[in-house]
Write a protein that holds these residues in place. Sequence first.
Motif, PDB file in Angstrom:
ATOM      1  N   ASN A  66       0.861  -1.180   0.000  1.00 40.53           N
ATOM      2  CA  ASN A  66       0.000   0.000   0.000  1.00 40.53           C
ATOM      3  C   ASN A  66       0.902   1.236   0.000  1.00 40.53           C
ATOM      4  OD1 ASN A  66      -1.857   1.997   0.358  1.00 40.53           O
ATOM      5  ND2 ASN A  66      -2.585   1.316   2.343  1.00 40.53           N
ATOM      6  N   GLN A  77       0.486   4.148   0.931  1.00 39.46           N
ATOM      7  CA  GLN A  77       0.384   4.933   2.165  1.00 39.46           C
ATOM      8  C   GLN A  77       1.281   4.383   3.266  1.00 39.46           C
ATOM      9  OE1 GLN A  77      -3.766   5.006   3.165  1.00 39.46           O
ATOM     10  NE2 GLN A  77      -4.279   6.519   1.608  1.00 39.46           N
ATOM     11  N   GLN A  78       1.591   3.070   3.195  1.00 42.07           N
ATOM     12  CA  GLN A  78       2.450   2.479   4.210  1.00 42.07           C
ATOM     13  C   GLN A  78       3.909   2.878   4.031  1.00 42.07           C
ATOM     14  OE1 GLN A  78       0.966  -1.590   3.402  1.00 42.07           O
ATOM     15  NE2 GLN A  78       0.445  -1.692   5.563  1.00 42.07           N
ATOM     16  N   ILE A 137       4.750   6.013   3.529  1.00 39.79           N
ATOM     17  CA  ILE A 137       4.866   7.371   4.050  1.00 39.79           C
ATOM     18  C   ILE A 137       5.143   7.282   5.548  1.00 39.79           C
ATOM     19  CG2 ILE A 137       3.704   9.580   4.364  1.00 39.79           C
ATOM     20  CD1 ILE A 137       1.965   8.870   1.948  1.00 39.79           C
TER      21      ILE A 137
END
Length: 503
Positions: free
Chosen positions: A294, A296-297, A299
């Motif tokens: 993912n 977002q992981q 970041i």
Amino acid sequence: MKKKNLYVALLCSTLLSYNTHAQNRTYDGPNKMNTWSVTGYGGITKFFGDLTQYNGFFKRGDREELTGAWGLSVNKQLTPLFGIQLTGVNGRLQGAKDNHYSSISGETYSATFNSPSFVQLTLDGTLNVNRLLLGYNKLRRWKVDAHLGGGIVYYHTDIDWTNVKTGAVGHFSTNTDASSKTAGKWERNGSTYTREWVVPTGLTVHYELSSRFDLGLDYTHNFVNTEKLDATVGGLSDYDLQAGIWTFAKGDSKNDAYGMLSLAVTYKLGKNAVRAKDGKYDAAAGRYHLRWANPQQLIPVPYNPTMNDADSIAKANMPKPVDPRLYTDSDGDGVADLFDKEANTPAGSIVSGGGVALDIDKIIRDAIKNNLPKDECEALFSNIEFDTDKAIIRNPSKETLSKVVELLNMRTNCRIVLVGHTDARASDSYNVSLSRRRVDAAKRFLVRAGLTDPSRIIAEYYGEYRPIAENTTVEGLQSNRRVEIKILPNNTIRSTYPAGFRR
């Protein structure tokens, strides 16, 4: 060039083009990620239609053989949940059925069909089901894709039949120009292939073996837009009379379909391929594949320091303490203790820039004796004090100011800086105003005492902001109520104070 060679060339060039450019395509997010992969398939097939004894899951009847197929797909992951794939399949289908009844002739047949080498090309969309339902922290090494698409299939069919009543046997093939077709045909190896629309739908379970390879199991059910994959349209087909085979008649049975259960091996393309360890990601380690990670992981979580952290950071970045002697003047002569060579000069003394008491009368006598001003101006400092809330110059201070006027008139290369101060017993704004009045009083006295060039006077005022003593004692309060006198060379642009009110 024959059509068969043209289609094969187009398919091969498409796959090679995807493979060649996949190394340079990445996910357009805050961190670069790999998105392309290639999957190879190999497994068994099962026909579902009129000429099969069982329409159950991969169960074979009498005279039905085990058939298989292989395939290749080029996959593009668009987001962690959605992707697309271009899939090509080549394989074989076969089926048989006893006591097939023809409503046209009333005859009963035992028939076997064989589609020896069908070719299929489809474009499918994929949905990562377990990520959608369970999130990204469960079953991290597993990927369950539901896929649905559309495309074309080319095939031809061979039929062997036996009349149950008469014992007559026969064989025919749709591999002719008269082949039943709904959308067109294709000549392959001297054979005429029928072209039909096909809709594949299925489910694939992948397991991530490494940063490059995945292993999976795929089942795809292919719905073909015809009943004639087995050259049979229910009871409307008669093999001996060749009725209901070459026309577009619809029977009472459903369209044909076939299933493919296969092992899937995926190779993930891209640069610097890495995979997560225990659900932890490091963007600096390399590029993760969007099939499994993912974005977002990648970041980092914003760092919110605790009070102890903030205190430690502040202490680590705190500048070295300023020497207190830089802003203290113990003897009140206008020279900071750090530079004061005589720390105990009497109050009201005129001193040099080094804090050494000077005999101003002698300085003036020497200047008169030589009848010429010196080439350089010596830096002189002194203070005059005031009563509480007063801007009236005391008589002893008037004598000092008169000597300063006499010196400045002799040394035209010098200028005078007047710096006003107060104690802290009123408001800030009031004290600033009071210090200004005290400076103005000293300036007026210098002009009235005969200073020939008033433009050499510079006035500054700070109110209570620059004390030289504590405001808690009578002596300290008196020391802070002052105007500092500084005689400096004209080439000194400003006073030693870094800020303040100046005019």
